[in-house]
Design an enzyme around this catalytic site. Sequence first.
Site, PDB file in Angstrom:
ATOM      1  N   CYS A  22       0.998   0.162  -4.572  1.00  0.00           N
ATOM      2  CA  CYS A  22       0.197   0.206  -3.346  1.00  0.00           C
ATOM      3  C   CYS A  22       0.557   1.420  -2.498  1.00  0.00           C
ATOM      4  CB  CYS A  22       0.400  -1.075  -2.551  1.00  0.00           C
ATOM      5  SG  CYS A  22      -0.488  -1.078  -0.991  1.00  0.00           S
TER       6      CYS A  22
ATOM      7  N   CYS B  11       0.584   0.859   1.220  1.00  0.00           N
ATOM      8  CA  CYS B  11       1.750   0.137   1.742  1.00  0.00           C
ATOM      9  C   CYS B  11       2.982   1.055   1.774  1.00  0.00           C
ATOM     10  CB  CYS B  11       2.129  -1.058   0.864  1.00  0.00           C
ATOM     11  SG  CYS B  11       0.764  -2.034   0.279  1.00  0.00           S
ATOM     12  N   ASP B  12       3.178   1.814   0.693  1.00  0.00           N
ATOM     13  CA  ASP B  12       4.452   2.505   0.502  1.00  0.00           C
ATOM     14  C   ASP B  12       4.380   4.029   0.602  1.00  0.00           C
ATOM     15  OD1 ASP B  12       5.535   0.004   0.012  1.00  0.00           O
ATOM     16  OD2 ASP B  12       5.165   0.125  -2.133  1.00  0.00           O
TER      17      ASP B  12
END
Length: 321
Positions: free
Chosen positions: A137, A140-141
């Site tokens: 992701c 997300c990261d």
Amino acid sequence: MATHRTKMLIIGSGPAGYSAAIYGARAMMEPIVVQGLQPGGQLTITTDVENYPGFRDVVQGPWLMEEMKAQAEHVGTRMMWDTIVEVDLENGSPFRAVGDSGDEYIGDVLVIATGAQAKWLGVPGEQELGGKGVSACATCDGFFYRGKKVAVIGGGNTAVEEALYLTNHSDDVTLIHRRDELRAEKILQDRLLNHPKISVLWNKTVESFEAGDNGALSHVRLRDTQTGEDSDFGCDGAFVAIGHAPSTELFKGKLPMDDSGYLLVEAGTPKTSIPGVFAAGDVMDHTYRQAVTAAGTGCMAALDAERFLATLEVAEREAAE
Ligand code: NDP
């Protein structure tokens, strides 16, 4: 442990689950949505959404899902912060489900909208280096790789979007794809191939993710599909973006599925093989998998649920007479 009783039990809280809830609540079915591990579903890990009708400007995935949830609550849906771990479909309606919390949920109809999850390559180092360089992701990261060198694996829309997104954080993004052409839509391909911060490595499969002395990802071992030659590609972050698998583990042996685990429904409807159990969204759709199509099938599930309940009520009345 509590028991929650409703006419309409919905498992899953993506566009399909929330749309079913909006229609179900307005039809007085007093829906309960059990939200699951990722409330809001896949759109909560997306950034820009520019293809959901109704918004002239780009909107953010998490915002869109918050709005859908608020709309569902506003018309009378009860949201439960729980994850279903067991379902009992054998005896027909009412259907029983048990949450991780130990709570029991009973619904006259059941709408399964558990969606899909990112797939992994299943190669050495992938799970071990999760959170230490390997992720599924970018939204997300990606932030953790500010100014670093990153790779994205895959050739579909998700991979291309992840690569484009990562250019917000990194000046050195490489897409690694196993073939010599992309599956992604033309408009996304054009953006990717013309982007100054993105390079593409064609015809390469990932054989393993390798750690450096610090225990974090240092390189990806690649194999050329044409020559069979192995090579190492050094990078700080690698994002696996090779598609999704439906979240149907709970229903194995209980509902018919295809070979990939997608729930089978009667053509053109959200009806499963069990009367009163409906499937909506990515859990039954391996072709379109869009927020808007998921919302559409969620709506269909609620309309069919209403018809099912009406038939059930007539049958119960007749039996009582
Ligand atoms: P896709 O199934 O479309 O693409 C998966 C990609 O990963 C393919 O390029 C595939 O390669 C590659 N792949 C699969 N398995 C492996 C493997 N084991 N090793 C290496 N590569 C692999 O998945 P997406 O998640 O990209 O998209 C899913 C759906 O969601 C699509 O319908 C897409 O259009 C939609 N979507 C739409 C978006 C939008 O409209 N903005 C955003 C994101 C997704 P190959 O091509 O060789 O098969």
